[in-house]
Enzyme design. Structure first.
Site, PDB file in Angstrom:
ATOM      1  N   ASP A   1      -2.265   0.755  -3.234  1.00 44.69           N
ATOM      2  CA  ASP A   1      -3.616   1.335  -3.177  1.00 44.69           C
ATOM      3  C   ASP A   1      -3.936   2.027  -4.503  1.00 44.69           C
ATOM      4  O   ASP A   1      -5.044   1.901  -5.033  1.00 44.69           O
ATOM      5  CB  ASP A   1      -3.732   2.360  -2.041  1.00 44.69           C
ATOM      6  CG  ASP A   1      -3.462   1.774  -0.672  1.00 44.69           C
ATOM      7  OD1 ASP A   1      -3.735   0.574  -0.465  1.00 44.69           O
ATOM      8  OD2 ASP A   1      -2.977   2.518   0.194  1.00 44.69           O
TER       9      ASP A   1
ATOM     10  N   ASP B   1      -7.686   0.654   9.727  1.00 37.36           N
ATOM     11  CA  ASP B   1      -7.466   0.786  11.165  1.00 37.36           C
ATOM     12  C   ASP B   1      -7.738   2.240  11.526  1.00 37.36           C
ATOM     13  O   ASP B   1      -6.898   3.108  11.286  1.00 37.36           O
ATOM     14  CB  ASP B   1      -6.039   0.395  11.525  1.00 37.36           C
ATOM     15  CG  ASP B   1      -5.774   0.429  13.018  1.00 37.36           C
ATOM     16  OD1 ASP B   1      -6.652   0.904  13.775  1.00 37.36           O
ATOM     17  OD2 ASP B   1      -4.692  -0.010  13.438  1.00 37.36           O
TER      18      ASP B   1
ATOM     19  N   GLY C   1       0.798  -1.234   0.000  1.00 30.17           N
ATOM     20  CA  GLY C   1       0.000   0.000   0.000  1.00 30.17           C
ATOM     21  C   GLY C   1       0.824   1.274   0.000  1.00 30.17           C
ATOM     22  O   GLY C   1       0.638   2.131  -0.870  1.00 30.17           O
TER      23      GLY C   1
END
Length: 124
Positions: free
Chosen positions: A61, A81, A56
């Site tokens: 992403d 998160d 990521g």
């Protein structure tokens, strides 16, 4: 159907447990999983085949957002998160925006992801 799986470090165990719990649905031939690098590795360790993108923070992403924009990825499970900050927050927001622009279902937690998978199971 291509489903992207992504999880922040604090949520990777939760995502893998979710995948295992839903193995019957996710191992159907019609479903293909793609993942950011580390998340994909954890999913593979649990017995799932994934097409791995970059990690990521290194652009994974963004790669998945590109696949959403191209119409290749049909659903995204991004277990975020909410209690931690992330240096690649701009990429995360961009992925969420692209999902919204292209009307692609995005689950950021297990409850929502389960609802989406239940809908897939009903179609089978």
């Amino acid at each position: 159907m291509e489903i992207a799986i992504i999880a922040h470090d604090g949520k990777k165990v939760d995502l893998v447990n979710f995948l295992i719990k839903n193995k019957t649905i996710l191992l159907q031939e019609k479903i293909k999983l793609i993942a950011t690098g580390t998340t994909g590795g954890k999913a593979e360790d649990a017995g799932f085949k994934t097409k791995r993108m970059l990690s990521g923070p290194l652009g994974g992403d963004a790669q998945i957002a590109g696949r959403v924009a191209e119409g290749k990825t049909n659903m995204v499970f991004f277990f975020k998160d909410p209690l931690s900050s992330h240096p690649h927050e701009a990429d995360i927001n961009m992925l969420i925006r692209v999902c919204d622009v292209h009307n692609v279902p995005l689950a950021t937690n297990e409850a929502t992801a389960q609802l989406l998978l239940n809908a897939i199971a009903l179609q089978s």
